[in-house]
Each structure stands twice: as structure tokens, then as C-alpha cells.
Design an enzyme around this catalytic site. Structure first.
Site, short mmCIF file in Angstrom:
data_model
loop_
_atom_site.label_atom_id
_atom_site.label_comp_id
_atom_site.label_asym_id
_atom_site.label_seq_id
_atom_site.Cartn_x
_atom_site.Cartn_y
_atom_site.Cartn_z
N PHE A 95 0.84 -1.19 0.00
CA PHE A 95 0.00 0.00 0.00
C PHE A 95 0.88 1.24 0.00
O PHE A 95 2.02 1.21 0.46
CB PHE A 95 -0.94 0.00 1.23
N ASP B 286 -21.60 15.53 11.56
CA ASP B 286 -22.62 16.07 12.48
C ASP B 286 -22.06 16.41 13.86
O ASP B 286 -22.37 17.45 14.42
CB ASP B 286 -23.78 15.08 12.62
N GLN C 38 -7.71 14.85 3.03
CA GLN C 38 -6.99 14.04 2.04
C GLN C 38 -7.80 13.88 0.75
O GLN C 38 -8.98 13.54 0.80
CB GLN C 38 -6.71 12.66 2.61
N HIS D 153 -8.05 11.62 -2.45
CA HIS D 153 -7.61 10.29 -2.89
C HIS D 153 -7.40 10.32 -4.39
O HIS D 153 -8.24 10.83 -5.13
CB HIS D 153 -8.68 9.26 -2.51
N LEU E 80 -14.89 5.72 -4.66
CA LEU E 80 -13.54 5.21 -4.51
C LEU E 80 -13.24 3.97 -5.35
O LEU E 80 -14.02 3.02 -5.38
CB LEU E 80 -13.32 4.86 -3.03
N GLU F 200 -7.07 1.88 -3.48
CA GLU F 200 -5.62 1.97 -3.65
C GLU F 200 -5.03 0.57 -3.83
O GLU F 200 -3.93 0.42 -4.37
CB GLU F 200 -5.02 2.64 -2.42
N ARG G 270 -0.89 9.35 -0.87
CA ARG G 270 -2.01 9.87 -1.64
C ARG G 270 -1.88 11.35 -1.97
O ARG G 270 -2.26 11.78 -3.06
CB ARG G 270 -3.30 9.62 -0.88
N HIS H 196 -11.54 12.63 0.36
CA HIS H 196 -11.64 11.27 0.85
C HIS H 196 -11.60 11.16 2.37
O HIS H 196 -12.48 10.59 2.98
CB HIS H 196 -10.51 10.45 0.24
N GLU I 245 -12.60 8.53 12.39
CA GLU I 245 -12.35 9.68 11.52
C GLU I 245 -12.88 11.00 12.11
O GLU I 245 -12.38 12.07 11.78
CB GLU I 245 -12.97 9.42 10.15
N ARG J 79 -2.87 10.98 5.88
CA ARG J 79 -2.99 9.61 6.37
C ARG J 79 -2.50 8.61 5.32
O ARG J 79 -2.71 8.79 4.13
CB ARG J 79 -4.45 9.29 6.68
N SER K 33 -6.47 3.87 8.40
CA SER K 33 -7.72 4.40 8.96
C SER K 33 -8.59 3.30 9.56
O SER K 33 -9.15 3.48 10.65
CB SER K 33 -8.52 5.16 7.91
#
Lengths: 582, 235
Positions: A123, A217, A236, A238, A248, A251, A282, A348, A379, A390, A395
Site C-alpha cells: 500500500f 454532524d 486528504q 484520494h 472510490l 488503492e 495519496r 476522501h 475519523e 494519512r 484508517s
């Protein structure tokens, strides 16, 4: 009416808001410790956006390639562009290994190596094969497994409830008010401890991988309560968002060997990150893509480049990346085994959020003063683990690990503390704030529509505070958000019913979007440097001298107040700040 | 992208106002490349805020937006308009009570899921690292873990229309996912639960569930394997 006589009054040990990975993991821990826990979610738990995470969950198991805690830590520190707090990162990489084994023991169906161990893949930004995966539906199977465990342990689910206000007074969390989406009506939850795990704030942008639900929220409610948010300017983008849709494409597609190509069919990453190529972090790749597009090297000169998977072959695509293939096929009519897939950067991940210490306790100043009984993870939170950027697969690990830590800390807190009084004596008075929000949308009589305001916000956030930023754009955006906030006062909704009133929910969500977007933009205007995902054309260099520190932002009657005195936790002897090259 | 004119009939029902559901027609101009969800958003945001439907991820993984479009159960977010042409008829998934408009009551659906004990039951000693599982054993359950609990299969099952107490394909598929997981020790208990008059034997291999599944899971085949397992286990 006295409080406990009201039929919509719930007194319960702990409340978790948000049923993604962090929320479910926190709730599970509380339930396993014998506490009564309410899990409030505006969607059914299995609909949460953790399920859309595809590629993997990071842990240095070394099942496939040599790896170490130190290496995972260094990669994360470097990925964060040195803004991540190193004490948090240190704890994170240690706990990550335990978290993955624990999830496997709970039943997560991980893809396997030949010898039956959890399989791991490459990754971006990770210097070893570290992403534990289940094909390309890793988030989905983690989410479902944790939901299943919460069912087993009798967590009390309040599905399709939306929180409208937090009941905090004198830096003590006391409860919250939530709207029953299905039946209508406001409910008061009186509780000792609350975990805010409502996920990211990517819906502020037009091109985004985020779900409709990701409207930040709890961030809006934190600001409303006079509490700060941290590092909100770090968003970020992506690199492999599906063209026009923004959704998405994992990756993992590059982890498995996919290329990125421009209009000249060149692997353009050779000009930006010659060592890591498509597996650079990213932020680096998104800027490269946007530069290619801006300089006319998009496909046919248009505003997209392509993800090229043709050389991987159909068999490998179907085994390792079935979801990526299907998404491209359904949405774009592109067969990834035969044609390159059109992509563009997409909003993202939210690195910023609700400030918390390493124990997930919400804090309200640079000194770390705690708001009693209030916790945050995943998050929605800013611990700060990811700093300015990140790394992929960190995550899911963040949500699962700190969800667990939150659950442990909350269990201890619940055991040792009595219920605090609600802010007001009468049941009704505690509903006032939530009622006002509803009345504003139903009885205001204005002519504005929330959808049009939201569209304008999203379009301009993408255009003016996106991959590349500069002051003159963001000053425009600042003014625009002010105007939109004015217009928001005049919003009236069509639907006046009580049952499944989507119009009402979206109206409330827009209030939150506008509130934290203002804070995001102010943070971005103030930060006169480029670091990680925050790139300023007018200040293209990182500036450790002045800006190696966190942003805290409050909303006051005089507008947004920013401070920059919250220090980054650095281990200077181990990982001193260095230039970040890939 | 070119814009086209479309006509969309949507089943509307608000229990606070309507005595029974009825269709309402919306005519609008929209880009050719949109999805069914884009169309619902356009109507809800620009034409009629009272329309209610569920949606979240937009990428066919959360399972919120299963509904019936021109007679088929689909996920609105992944279904392009061009699949149906310019006339759409959108209804809630059949087989579930309607809460409002396209939103159906899934409480019963999730309750049935709970009945099959949808979680790994472990009696063997837990290792320090992972439970070993061979790629072949993983392969037995791999496809079933793609289930997103959207309800499309259960909604389309005639056996369920005939008897609402039947567990239905989604809950049984979940039972399969654990019965065939090499790490699970709850096999006997779970097989007992589904070996019931409202369990696996109400599956009459009609294949509707498979047709309806947006993840193309071969549900009927897995339920057949589950039947064999129940029989083997009874002797």
C-alpha cells in the site's frame, strides 16, 4: 413534567454515536464489560461508511515480508509530514497487531497465504507488505463482523436516530438529544459517557468518495457547544476517485500493481516520485494528477487521467479486485481488464476533527483539559495520529484500535462515576436547542432550499479549497460561506411530516456542513505553508520553524478563533523532522 | 453530456396523510449518464422535498438503496438510467411493510438474521496469533461474505411472500457463512436452528434470490449445500 417521567427519556450507562468501525468497536467493549450501551446511528449499522473501505487494515504482522513496529511507525510519521503526534503513533503501531488478531478471532474472513495465515499486500507509503486484506472488501467484512459481535453482546441499537444536540455543561458531558427518524419525535439520552464516532466530513466537497451520511454532524455540535476542532484544514484527496462520480476505486489496485497513465499513455509518477511511483502517498499522487490535468496532459486534454489495470489480467482482477472491476463496469461501462479506467482526485479522508488525547478523551484547549465523559474515535477524531496526511489502511486500523481504547476507558469511567444532572431540570427544556433547529427549518417562512445551498458550498469547496489552495481563492470562499450561512437562516423545508422526513435531516446536516466548513477554510487561510494534504501555491514549502504545530479552532460570536500553540509530540532522537521524499 | 427528458413514476405513501399508496409522476430533464439514485436525488432536492428513500454510500456496498425499478430489485446507486430507457417506475422492495414512500420496514429482516446466531462461535483454544485457515477453506465462504444485507433477495422470494415466518435467503446465507467457516464451533447449534419448519426447507430452489442479488452471489447453490449439511448432520 419531571425528566424521568417523559416517555422518550432513556437513562443508560453509555451512548455511542455512529455505528462504523470505531463506534461498533467501542460499543462492543462497553457491552463486554457488562455495561448497558446505546448505539445511535442515523443509518443501520451495516450501512456505515467504514464498509466502503476496500484495500486493507495495516499491521506489521510480517506474514509475507519482513516488517517491524519501528518501520510502521516511521512510515506513518513520514506520511503525516511530521504533524502526527509520535506518542499516539507509537501506541497505534503496537496495538495494531493485537487489534488485527483480535478481529480475526472475532471471525473476520481475511484472505489467506498458502500456509493459512492472514495475507498482506502493498500500500502507498508503507515500506513493507503490511495491509491485511479480504479481497477488496476489507472494510465491509470488518464492519459486518463487529456488527455481528455487537448483536451477540446485546448492544442496544437505536437505528435511524439522528443526534440533534449534545447536552454539555461546565465541561461535563451529560447526555444528548436525538430524533427518531422512523417514527418522529425527540429523545433524551441521559448517560455517563458518550463516544462521538460519526466519521469524516468529506461531504463538504463536490467530488468526494464519502457517503451521503458523512456530514460531520458531531463536529457541528462540538462547535456549537463552544468547544474546539483541530487541524480541520487537512483533508486528504484520494488519487483514484472515479471520474465525475468521485466514488472510490481502491488503492489496492495500485498495491496489486496497477499503473497511472496520462493522455500520452505515460506513467507520469516517474516525474514526481521516481522511487515509489504509483505507491507514493495519496497527497503526492493527487497533486501529480492535478498537475497533469492542469497542464493539459489529461486524457484527450480533459480533466481526468487513467488507472490502468490491463496488464494484471482478468483472473487476478477477479480474485483480488472484484469490487474495483465491478464499479468501473457498472458506473462507467469500462471493462478494467481491457480498458484504462478514468479517474480524478476525490475528497476522501478527514485528518482533522474533534481533539482528543491519547486515551480518546475529548479535550478543549492546547493544555489538554478534558471534557468529562466525552470521548471520540475514528475519523471524527483528531488524536492526532495521521497528522497532515494519512497512509492508506491506517484508517481502518485507527477506527478499530482507538474504538477499543475508547471502550476500555469509558468502561472504567462508567464504573467510577455517577450520573451527572442534565443541564435543565425539566425534560422539555433540554429539548429546546433541538426544537429550535427544527422550528427554524419548518416555521421560518424563508424561501431558500437547502439542496441549492449545499451544492454551492460543495462546488466551491472542491474548486477553491481542494488539492491546490491559495489565499485569493480562499478569501473568496470565506465570503461565500458567510453568504451561504446567511441564506441558511432562510431555509424552509417541503416536508412537515414526522415519519422518515429526509428533508428535515438534510436541513439539519447542512447546518453542520456550513459550520465546520467555515472553520476548515479559516484554518487553511491561516496555515501559510504546505504540509501533507494542505498545499498552498503561495507557500509551497513546509515551514517547520513556524508551522510544526496543531491548529485549534473555536466558533465565537466574533467569528472563528484560531490558536496555534498546541505542540506536536515529537521524538527528536528517533524521528526528527526531515524532508519528505518518495 | 447530453440531457434527455424522462418520465418517472414513483410509488408515494405517507402514513400521516395517505390512506393507501399511489403513484406520482415526475417529468424532468437530466444528463444521460446518471444513475437511478441521481434521479431520486434530483427529484427530492429540486422538485419535491417530501420524497423519502434510503441512500448512503453511492458505491453499491452499504445496501441502503435497494428498491424495485421497472419490476426488478436493484441498488439505485449502481443502476444506470440507460438500463431502462426514458420511462421509470420506481417502487419500494416488495415483501416488506412500507414506512414511507420507498422506505421499507427492515426490523423483521434484521430480527431473522439474529435468529441464526450470526457470529463466530469459538470453543477451541484461541491462539496467540490468527486461527489458521487454508486458502481452500477461505474459498468456501469467500463469496458469501460479499452479502451487503440490502434485502433484495429476501424481498424477491415467493416462499417468503407465502409465509412471513420463513427465515429467508439472506439469513440462511449468513448461516451458511458461519456453518462453513473452518474456525466456527457452533455448527450443530446453527444447523438445529435452520432445520425448522420456517427454516431451510422452505427454500424451494426458485432462484429468484440469485437473480435479485446485486452482488451476484450464487445464493441458491449455497442454500442447497446447507440443506445437504443439515441432512448429513441429522444422521
Amino acid at each position: 413534567m419531571k425528566i424521568d417521567e417523559a416517555k422518550h427519556y432513556h437513562k443508560i450507562d453509555a451512548v455511542v454515536v455512529g455505528a462504523g468501525l470505531a463506534g461498533l468497536r467501542g460499543a462492543l467493549e462497553l457491552a463486554r464489560n457488562g455495561h448497558q450501551v446505546a448505539l445511535i446511528s442515523k443509518v443501520y449499522p451495516t450501512r456505515s461508511h467504514s464498509g466502503a473501505a476496500q484495500g486493507g487494515i495495516a499491521a506489521s504482522l510480517a506474514n509475507v515480508q519482513e516488517d517491524s513496529l519501528d518501520l510502521h511507525m516511521f512510515d506513518t510519521v513520514k506520511g503525516s509530514d511530521y504533524l502526527g503526534d509520535q506518542n499516539v503513533i507509537e501506541l497505534f503501531v503496537e496495538e495494531a497487531v493485537k487489534t488485527v488478531y483480535e478481529l480475526e478471532h472475532m471471525g473476520v474472513p481475511f484472505s489467506r497465504t498458502k500456509d493459512g495465515r492472514i495475507n498482506q499486500r502493498a500500500f502507498g507509503g508503507h515500506s513493507s507488505l503490511r495491509a491485511c486484506f479480504a479481497a477488496d472488501i476489507t472494510g465491509h467484512v470488518l464492519l459486518h463482523t463487529l456488527y455481528e459481535k455487537c448483536v451477540e453482546h446485546n448492544v442496544h441499537f437505536y437505528n435511524e436516530f439522528q443526534v440533534f444536540s449534545l447536552l454539555i455543561k461546565d465541561r461535563v458531558s451529560r447526555g444528548l438529544v436525538a430524533w427518531d427518524i422512523r417514527n418522529g419525535g425527540l429523545h433524551v439520552f441521559h448517560t455517563k459517557a458518550i463516544l462521538l464516532a460519526t466519521g469524516g466530513y468529506g461531504r463538504a466537497f463536490k467530488i468526494t468518495s464519502n457517503a451521503h451520511a458523512n456530514t460531520g454532524d458531531s463536529l457541528g455540535m462540538i462547535l456549537e457547544n463552544g468547544l474546539p476542532l483541530e487541524d480541520m484544514e487537512f483533508v486528504q484527496f484520494h488519487p483514484t476517485g472515479m471520474f465525475r462520480h468521485g466514488i472510490l476505486l481502491s488503492e489496492a489496485a495500485r498495491g496489486e500493481g496497477g499503473y497511472l497513465i496520462n493522455g500520452k499513455e505515460e506513467r507520469f509518477m516517474k516525474n514526481y516520485a521516481p522511487d515509489k511511483m504509483e505507491l507514493a502517498p495519496r497527497d503526492v499522487i493527487s497533486r501529480a494528477e492535478q498537475t497533469e490535468i492542469n497542464e493539459g496532459r489529461g486524457i484527450d486534454g480533459k480533466d481526468y487521467v487513467c488507472l490502468d489495470l490491463r496488464h494484471l489480467g482478468r483472473a487476478k482482477l477477479m480474485e483480488r479486485l472484484p469490487q474495483v472491476w465491478e464499479l468501473a463496469y457498472h458506473y462507467l461501462k469500462v471493462d478494467g481488464a481491457k480498458e484504462p479506467i478514468p479517474i480524478q482526485p476525490t475528497a476522501h479522508y478527514s485528518m482533522g476533527g474533534i481533539p482528543a488525547n491519547i486515551h480518546t478523551e475529548v479535550i478543549c484547549d492546547a493544555q489538554g483539559t478534558v471534557v468529562n465523559g466525552l470521548y471520540t474515535a475514528g475519523e471524527a477524531s483528531c488524536l492526532s495520529l495521521h497528522g497532515a496526511n494519512r497512509l492508506g489502511t491506517n484508517s481502518l486500523q485507527d477506527a478499530a484500535t482507538f474504538g477499543r481504547i475508547a471502550g476500555i476507558r469509558m468502561s472504567e469511567f462508567v464504573r467510577n462515576h455517577p450520573y451527572e444532572k442534565l443541564p435543565f431540570e425539566t425534560f422539555d427544556k433540554n429539548l429546546d436547542n433541538a426544537r429550535q433547529k427544527i422550528a427554524h427549518l419548518t416555521e421560518g417562512g424563508g424561501k431558500e432550499k437547502h439542496a441549492l445551498i449545499r451544492e454551492e458550498l460543495q462546488e466551491n469547496m472542491t474548486k477553491l479549497a481542494g488539492v491546490f489552495r491559495e489565499e485569493k481563492d480562499m478569501l473568496k470562499l470565506r465570503k461565500l460561506i458567510k453568504d451561504l450561512q446567511e441564506r441558511y437562516r432562510k431555509v424552509t423545508i417541503d416536508d412537515r411530516g414526522e415519519i422518515y422526513n429526509l428533508d428535515l435531516l438534510e436541513g439539519i446536516e447542512l447546518g453542520n456542513l456550513l459550520s465546520f466548513s467555515e472553520v476548515l477554510v479559516e484554518g487553511a487561510i491561516a496555515r501559510k505553508e504546505s504540509r501533507g494534504a494542505h498545499y498552498r501555491r503561495d507557500y509551497p514549502k513546509r515551514d517547520d520553524q513556524n508551522w510544526l504545530k496543531h491548529t485549534l479552532a473555536w466558533k465565537t460570536t466574533d467569528g472563528v478563533k484560531l490558536t496555534h500553540d498546541k505542540e506536536v509530540v515529537l521524538y527528536m532522537d528517533r524521528f526528527p523532522p526531515k524532508e519528505r521524499k518518495y | 453530456m447530453a440531457e434527455i427528458n424522462i418520465k418517472v413514476k414513483i410509488l408515494r405513501y405517507d402514513p400521516q396523510k395517505d390512506s393507501k399508496p399511489g403513484f406520482k409522476t415526475y417529468e424532468l430533464q437530466i444528463e444521460e449518464g446518471v444513475t437511478i439514485l441521481d434521479i431520486l436525488n434530483e427529484i427530492h432536492w429540486k422538485m419535491d422535498g417530501t420524497l423519502a428513500y434510503r441512500r448512503s454510500c453511492r458505491s453499491a456496498i452499504c445496501g441502503s438503496c435497494a428498491m424495485k425499478v421497472n419490476g426488478q430489485n436493484v441498488l439505485a446507486c449502481e443502476t444506470p438510467l440507460h438500463r431502462f430507457g426514458r420511462k421509470l417506475k420506481i417502487e419500494p422492495m416488495p415483501g416488506f411493510p412500507i414506512i414511507k414512500d420507498l422506505v421499507v420496514d427492515l426490523e423483521g429482516f434484521f430480527e431473522k438474521l439474529k435468529r441464526v446466531k450470526p457470529y463466530l462461535m469459538v470453543e477451541r483454544p484461541v491462539p496467540e496469533k490468527e486461527f489458521p485457515q487454508s486458502p481452500e477453506d477461505f474459498e468456501k465462504i469467500r463469496e458469501t461474505t460479499y452479502c451487503i444485507l440490502c434485502g433484495a433477495c429476501t424481498s424477491s422470494c415467493p416462499s417468503l411472500w407465502a409465509n412471513d415466518h420463513y427465515l429467508g435467503p439472506a439469513a440462511l446465507l449468513k448461516a451458511y457463512r458461519f456453518v462453513f467457516d473452518s474456525r466456527d464451533d457452533g455448527q450443530d447449534e446453527r444447523l438445529d436452528i435452520i432445520n425448522d419448519k420456517n427454516g431451510i426447507w422452505r427454500c424451494h430452489t426458485i432462484f429468484n434470490c440469485m437473480e435479485a442479488c446485486p452482488k451476484n452471489i450464487n445464493i441458491t447453490e449455497y442454500l442447497s449445500k446447507l440443506k445437504t449439511k443439515v441432512l448429513e448432520n441429522s444422521f
